[in-house]
Each structure stands twice: as structure tokens, then as C-alpha cells.
Enzyme design. Sequence first.
Site, PDB file in Angstrom:
ATOM      1  N   ARG A  50       0.816  -1.225   0.000  1.00  0.00           N
ATOM      2  CA  ARG A  50       0.000   0.000   0.000  1.00  0.00           C
ATOM      3  C   ARG A  50       0.838   1.258   0.000  1.00  0.00           C
ATOM      4  NH1 ARG A  50      -1.430   2.831   4.040  1.00  0.00           N
ATOM      5  NH2 ARG A  50      -1.566   1.147   5.563  1.00  0.00           N
ATOM      6  N   TYR A 104     -12.807  14.617 -18.821  1.00  0.00           N
ATOM      7  CA  TYR A 104     -13.157  13.213 -18.652  1.00  0.00           C
ATOM      8  C   TYR A 104     -14.330  13.121 -17.647  1.00  0.00           C
ATOM      9  CZ  TYR A 104     -12.992   8.423 -17.120  1.00  0.00           C
ATOM     10  OH  TYR A 104     -13.337   7.149 -16.799  1.00  0.00           O
ATOM     11  N   ASP A 176      -4.005  16.415 -17.743  1.00  0.00           N
ATOM     12  CA  ASP A 176      -4.292  14.998 -17.981  1.00  0.00           C
ATOM     13  C   ASP A 176      -3.784  14.680 -19.385  1.00  0.00           C
ATOM     14  OD1 ASP A 176      -5.448  12.569 -18.732  1.00  0.00           O
ATOM     15  OD2 ASP A 176      -7.237  12.887 -17.501  1.00  0.00           O
ATOM     16  N   LYS A 201      -5.301   3.186 -20.323  1.00  0.00           N
ATOM     17  CA  LYS A 201      -5.457   3.459 -21.751  1.00  0.00           C
ATOM     18  C   LYS A 201      -4.151   3.131 -22.494  1.00  0.00           C
ATOM     19  CE  LYS A 201      -9.279   4.809 -19.959  1.00  0.00           C
ATOM     20  NZ  LYS A 201      -9.578   6.188 -19.585  1.00  0.00           N
TER      21      LYS A 201
HETATM   22  C1  LIG Z   1     -10.127   6.840 -18.513  1.00  0.00           C
HETATM   23  C2  LIG Z   1      -9.674   8.220 -18.226  1.00  0.00           C
HETATM   24  C3  LIG Z   1      -9.500   8.662 -16.912  1.00  0.00           C
HETATM   25  C4  LIG Z   1      -9.829   7.795 -15.697  1.00  0.00           C
HETATM   26  O1  LIG Z   1      -8.993   6.711 -15.643  1.00  0.00           O
HETATM   27  P1  LIG Z   1      -9.361   5.309 -14.886  1.00  0.00           P
HETATM   28  O2  LIG Z   1      -8.113   4.530 -15.076  1.00  0.00           O
HETATM   29  O3  LIG Z   1     -10.560   4.751 -15.574  1.00  0.00           O
HETATM   30  O4  LIG Z   1      -9.629   5.652 -13.473  1.00  0.00           O
HETATM   31  C5  LIG Z   1      -9.045   9.952 -16.711  1.00  0.00           C
HETATM   32  N1  LIG Z   1      -8.777  10.772 -17.753  1.00  0.00           N
HETATM   33  C6  LIG Z   1      -8.932  10.379 -19.027  1.00  0.00           C
HETATM   34  C7  LIG Z   1      -8.622  11.322 -20.116  1.00  0.00           C
HETATM   35  C8  LIG Z   1      -9.386   9.096 -19.315  1.00  0.00           C
HETATM   36  O5  LIG Z   1      -9.551   8.712 -20.589  1.00  0.00           O
END
Ligand SMILES: *Cc1c(COP(=O)(O)O)cnc(C)c1O
Length: 383
Positions: A50, A104, A176, A201
Site C-alpha cells: 500500500r 473526462y 491529464d 489506456k
Molecule cells: C479513462 C480516463 C480517466 C480515468 O482513468 P481510470 O483509469 O478509468 O480511473 C481519466 N482521464 C482520461 C482522459 C481518461 O480517458
Amino acid sequence: MTADKRRIDTKTVHAGETPRVMGAVSLPIFQSAMYETAGGGAYHDIKYIRLNNTPNHAALHAKLAALENGEAALVAASGMAAITTSLLTILRPGGHLLAQESLYGGTHDFLTKDLAEFGLSFDFIDPTRPETWAAKLRPQTRAIYVETISNPLMQVPDLEAVAAFARARGIVSLIDNTFATPVNFRPLEIGFDLSVHSCTKYLNGHSDIVGGAVIGRADWVTKILHGLDILGGSMDPHACFLLQRGMKTLVLRVRRQNESALRIARFLAAHPAVATVHYPGLESDPGHERAARFFDGFGGMLSFELKGGEDAAKTFLGRVTIPIIAPSLGGVETLMTRPAATSHSGMAPEDRRKIGVTDGLIRLSVGIEDTDDLIEDLVRALD
Ligand SMILES: *Cc1c(COP(=O)(O)O)cnc(C)c1O
């Protein structure tokens, strides 16, 4: 950390991989919750899954930092764990955030539905109009937050202006960078303080784990890591292993996806059944000039509308054979969704339309299949 001057192709394979454990070419999974200590030491130095400090975590932290030339990095249990822990750490107590509106879905929900519960506040800004941002500043403003390429209309903010605005006012800039990936854009190089990712992703790329990352200034990464240790959003060693393996082919995948998406965007833009295509690689796109200036590639994500609207979109999605109709993105397989029915279904239809998400809009995450096969499949479905 001394800067790793090697090119990104080399870093995806080798950064963070040494010292090799007992000579293993691939870092094994350290499936051990806790580790022997010599006693003493601070809480965050105890070795425990953790606390994000096992060999699997350390290797990923080093690789991620190297890919975006950051001072430090951390991995988290999900993209949302990385984003919410970063914002709670930076904003508290009583802080105010400036953020673009087209975010998002999870991030948008966190700001609009949860932030106030923590005694924090925010204002939306238009990320393409820097002259309007100062009017939204408050004495409590601690950070500004944008996405490199927005979902689902693929808008590109005035990135350099965001970093400069934050620097001039002594607030933290966060971005992001999930859609761009470190292959196409490295935000810290133009002055961003922190870059966050959903590793679910492109970084992992195989649609088989959920994960997140924060890369950037060491002082902030350390504070956010302590927040993550306490909130408990840690990545499991097995997911760490899969992410590390996935990242080794990141450059090959993303370059192929860049090429394929550009060809598909051009094909769609020229097709008589298609009304509009959103892709920053198209010269006609409003974000093209900024994207061409900052990015090494335009990415694998695009969206488009058919002239027949929602009905045509539903028929079309029922006819394609290679793309899988599913949410999410960034994997080796091509995925398609209608955001009005998935990622943006929680929004009122008028609010959706206000931000340009029509009921017929289709989002495409281009995979690594043969581009001609993909285009032939789209042709058949459109005819
Ligand atoms: C999918 C996504 C997130 C969130 O990510 P998780 O791994 O599903 O928690 C945040 N920002 C963008 C641009 C995303 O495509």
C-alpha cells in the site's frame, strides 16, 4: 534524478529496469505484501504494497519519470485515484481550482458533485482563451487543470499559456496527458508542474488493467504519494507487472495509431455520408495549429458525425465488423462508442448539445489493426 538523455524508444524498454534482480531480464512480480525491516524508520519508509514502494512500484516510477523527463513519478490504482489524490493534496484546505469544462466524465463528476463536500471550490474556464482566465482567479486559487486533448471533441487547449499563467501566479499547473501519451507530448517540457495519466489506456495498451500515474515536480509527487499511501489507492504488483510489460511497446503502438488515425480521419472527412470529423491532425481542425506546434503525433482518437444523425450512427455501429462497440480507449483493438449513450449519458441532453456532443456523435479509438482493413470495414458500413 539525473536526466535520462536516451530517446523515448530506448527508455520505454530500458528505463527503470536496473539493477536486474538475480539477472532476470523481465522484472518478476514481487507478490509480497510486506518486507523485512531493520526496525526504526518513518511510516512511509516501511516497505509494504500500500505504501507504493515495492520493487515493482519503484521500477515503474523510474520508467514513467524518464518517459516525460519528470523529476519523479508515482503509480496509482486507477487514473481517478491519481487525479483525485492529486487534487485533494494540492487544494486542501479551502482551495479553489480553475479547470476546463470539457473533462473526462469521472473528473467532471468529481469537480461538480464532490469537491464542495471537501470544502473546496472550482470555476470552469475556456482553455483556448487565456485572456479570460485572470477574472476567475481568487486568493484561494491553488491550481489550474486541463486535458491535452479533450474527450470527445478532441479540443487542444492553449497549452503553453496554461503553464505560463500558473507559473506567473505561483499556482500549480496539472494536465491529464492520457490521450496524447508521452510519445506525442511531454507537458513538463513546456513548463507544466504535473502530468496525470490513466494508465488503463495507452500506457498499458492492452485493455486488461486499470491504473493511474502522476509525473512531475518531486516536491508535489512526494506529497501526493503520501496522500495516496493514506487513502490507499495503490497499484497491485500484478497490475504493475502488466503495466511495465505494456509500456515496452508504447512507442510502436502509438506511432502506428497516429498514422492510422490520420488516414482514417482524412478518409472520413472526404466521405459523402460524413458531416464532420474532429481530429487535431486535420488542417481544418480548430486545434490543428496548436497540436502541430506541440505534438510529435496527433494521437489515435477521433470523433465524427454522420449526415443521417443519431439513426444513421446506430445503424453504422451495428454494421462495422472490426471495431468493438465498447467504451474506453487506447488499447490495441479499435473501439467505437456513441458518447451520448455512454461517457456523456449522465448529462442532460441540452447540456450535452451545449458542449457540442450531439446524439449522433461517434468516437473512435484506433487500434493497431491493418489500416486498410479498418477503412474497408468503414466503407462497407457507410455504404
Ligand atoms: C479513462 C480516463 C480517466 C480515468 O482513468 P481510470 O483509469 O478509468 O480511473 C481519466 N482521464 C482520461 C482522459 C481518461 O480517458
